[in-house]
Scaffold this motif. Structure first.
Motif, PDB file in Angstrom:
ATOM      1  N   ALA A 194      38.838  42.985  38.641  1.00  0.00           N
ATOM      2  CA  ALA A 194      38.559  42.229  39.866  1.00  0.00           C
ATOM      3  C   ALA A 194      39.124  40.816  39.776  1.00  0.00           C
ATOM      4  N   GLU A 195      38.972  40.183  38.615  1.00  0.00           N
ATOM      5  CA  GLU A 195      39.505  38.829  38.435  1.00  0.00           C
ATOM      6  C   GLU A 195      41.029  38.798  38.545  1.00  0.00           C
ATOM      7  N   ALA A 196      41.680  39.913  38.236  1.00  0.00           N
ATOM      8  CA  ALA A 196      43.137  40.009  38.326  1.00  0.00           C
ATOM      9  C   ALA A 196      43.592  40.461  39.714  1.00  0.00           C
ATOM     10  N   GLY A 197      42.644  40.644  40.642  1.00  0.00           N
ATOM     11  CA  GLY A 197      42.994  41.041  42.000  1.00  0.00           C
ATOM     12  C   GLY A 197      43.154  42.527  42.196  1.00  0.00           C
ATOM     13  N   ARG A 245      35.152  43.815  35.516  1.00  0.00           N
ATOM     14  CA  ARG A 245      35.173  42.391  35.889  1.00  0.00           C
ATOM     15  C   ARG A 245      36.586  41.834  35.755  1.00  0.00           C
ATOM     16  N   LYS A 246      37.269  42.170  34.651  1.00  0.00           N
ATOM     17  CA  LYS A 246      38.634  41.682  34.428  1.00  0.00           C
ATOM     18  C   LYS A 246      39.599  42.217  35.485  1.00  0.00           C
ATOM     19  N   PRO A 256      39.119  42.260  46.359  1.00  0.00           N
ATOM     20  CA  PRO A 256      38.945  41.435  45.166  1.00  0.00           C
ATOM     21  C   PRO A 256      39.321  39.966  45.409  1.00  0.00           C
ATOM     22  N   GLN A 257      39.959  39.663  46.553  1.00  0.00           N
ATOM     23  CA  GLN A 257      40.340  38.287  46.863  1.00  0.00           C
ATOM     24  C   GLN A 257      39.199  37.529  47.546  1.00  0.00           C
TER      25      GLN A 257
END
Length: 154
Positions: free
Chosen positions: A93-96, A90-91, A117-118
């Motif tokens: 993906a959240e960071a792109g 999850r982290k 991921p965007q």
């Protein structure tokens, strides 16, 4: 805090949005009397960041009051991307950064769906098998046109 909690909270030097526990590099922490042994399994045997990881774990444990600290490598079983936790995925993906597919070792040129991921689109393409580190590849979304890195399955 337990020795495990202290070591588990150390950030990865190459992917600082992840802890060593998120990445699955922290393979174990043992407390025996006054001695703490932390075991690290690098993402690959030639990982250039392993010395920095070991130094960071050692420093954090000593700062937390553990005086006799040993950081050791554990190469068996070897690390794989399946060790990345759900929180770690999850982290990323959240960071792109597109996380690796869980349970998939990819060795050939077959097409696999990699979501951007965007914007979440599955219309993506690999631009290069080589990214900023050995464990990443460079991809681009055909819909939003944004480039992104992706963690390769190992």
């Amino acid at each position: 805090m337990t020795a495990w909690e202290v070591a588990a909270d150390v950030p990865d030097p190459e992917l600082p949005m992840l802890t060593l526990a998120d990445l699955g590099v922290l393979a174990g922490v043992e407390e025996d009397g006054g001695t703490v042994t932390a075991w690290l399994t690098p993402t690959y045997s030639g990982c250039p960041a392993i010395a920095e990881m070991a130094a960071d774990v050692d420093a954090r444990l000593r700062a937390a009051g553990y005086d006799d600290v040993r950081v050791r490598l554990r190469l068996d079983p070897p690390w794989s991307t399946d060790r990345i936790t759900e929180a770690g995925r999850r982290k990323l993906a959240e960071a792109g950064i597109a996380p690796p597919v869980h349970g998939l070792l990819h060795l050939g040129p077959t097409r696999r769906v990699v979501s951007c991921p965007q914007c979440g689109s599955a219309e993506t393409e690999e631009l290069s098998r080589f990214g900023s580190t050995a464990c990443k590849a460079l991809w681009r979304c055909r819909d939003c046109r944004e480039p992104f890195e992706r963690i390769k399955e190992i």
